[in-house]
Design an enzyme around this catalytic site. Sequence first.
Site, short mmCIF file in Angstrom:
data_model
loop_
_atom_site.label_atom_id
_atom_site.label_comp_id
_atom_site.label_asym_id
_atom_site.label_seq_id
_atom_site.Cartn_x
_atom_site.Cartn_y
_atom_site.Cartn_z
N CYS A 293 1.24 -2.93 -8.61
CA CYS A 293 0.89 -4.08 -7.72
C CYS A 293 1.46 -5.27 -8.04
CB CYS A 293 -0.54 -4.33 -7.57
SG CYS A 293 -1.26 -4.71 -9.30
N HIS B 179 -5.81 -6.72 -10.30
CA HIS B 179 -4.97 -6.29 -9.07
C HIS B 179 -4.46 -7.61 -8.37
CE1 HIS B 179 -3.81 -3.71 -5.83
NE2 HIS B 179 -4.51 -3.96 -5.01
N HIS C 222 -0.10 -4.00 -0.54
CA HIS C 222 -0.28 -3.93 -1.90
C HIS C 222 0.09 -2.39 -2.36
CE1 HIS C 222 -4.60 -2.88 -1.64
NE2 HIS C 222 -4.15 -2.22 -0.60
#
Length: 284
Positions: free
Chosen positions: A191, A237, A249
């Site tokens: 990510c 994240h 993502h």
Amino acid sequence: MALDRRLNAYREDLADKSLEGQVAARRFVVGEPARIGLPVAALRPKPDLASGMDTEVLLGEEVTVFDRADGWAWVKAANDGYVGYLPDAALGSPGAVPTHHVIVPRTFLYPGADLRFPASAALSMGSRLAVVGEAETRGTRYLLLADGRAIVAGHCLPIGTYASDDYVAVAARFLETPYLWGGRSGFGIDCSGLVQLSLMMTGRSAPRDTDMQAVGLGTEIGRDDLRRGDLVFWKGHVAIMEDDKTLLHANGHTMTVAREDFEAAVKRIGWLYDLPTGYRRPVR
């Protein structure tokens, strides 16, 4: 407060000369410049192939080498300052300064200027090459390297020039790329690697890890202000807003770079990782 070992090269026996007076070590060294000589090299926290990968460095990227021992090199990446170990064989000499970078997610090097030749290597977006000439075969233009290898010219641009100033559009080119923890290439990406590499390809820098980006990338904004290009952070994240309702993502749910409805993602992620921890807007 101890310095972050991800960004500062120091051990009990050896440390970066620039850290003298800040850390304790038996010896301080300046380090030697080198460039990555493989298409992609994993950077690890320990000199051990069983150690998890922290990040990756790409062909032609510069590193500073502080130590070489037992087939490993302890280095600091010039791009983002990340420190770690990689196989000594991944390093080349400083060599010629790269002139071009790859601007497509993935491409090939050929042993000569002909797409019918068997490819000799696969390269990721962001790889850097020292081009010495050009050639054309059956209407396709190639850039030539000093060793005779060739790459399709349309897949590269001179370093310092970019195909787009819209990093979200760059990120979208990685859709369906496999998720890879620590990955930072077109072959596998995580990510924060997606955020960093996409920004890099529009001429902007970003820290490597999610926690670094959450405090040091751009400016803080509120949830109601979200628009294209903004970042949404959860614990561990990060996602990129494609517009005010959709995000992009690299994620462990689909194990790919995926497009997802923002509200659905918040609900899906929330049961395990709670609600988003913050929102930021990268500075242009």
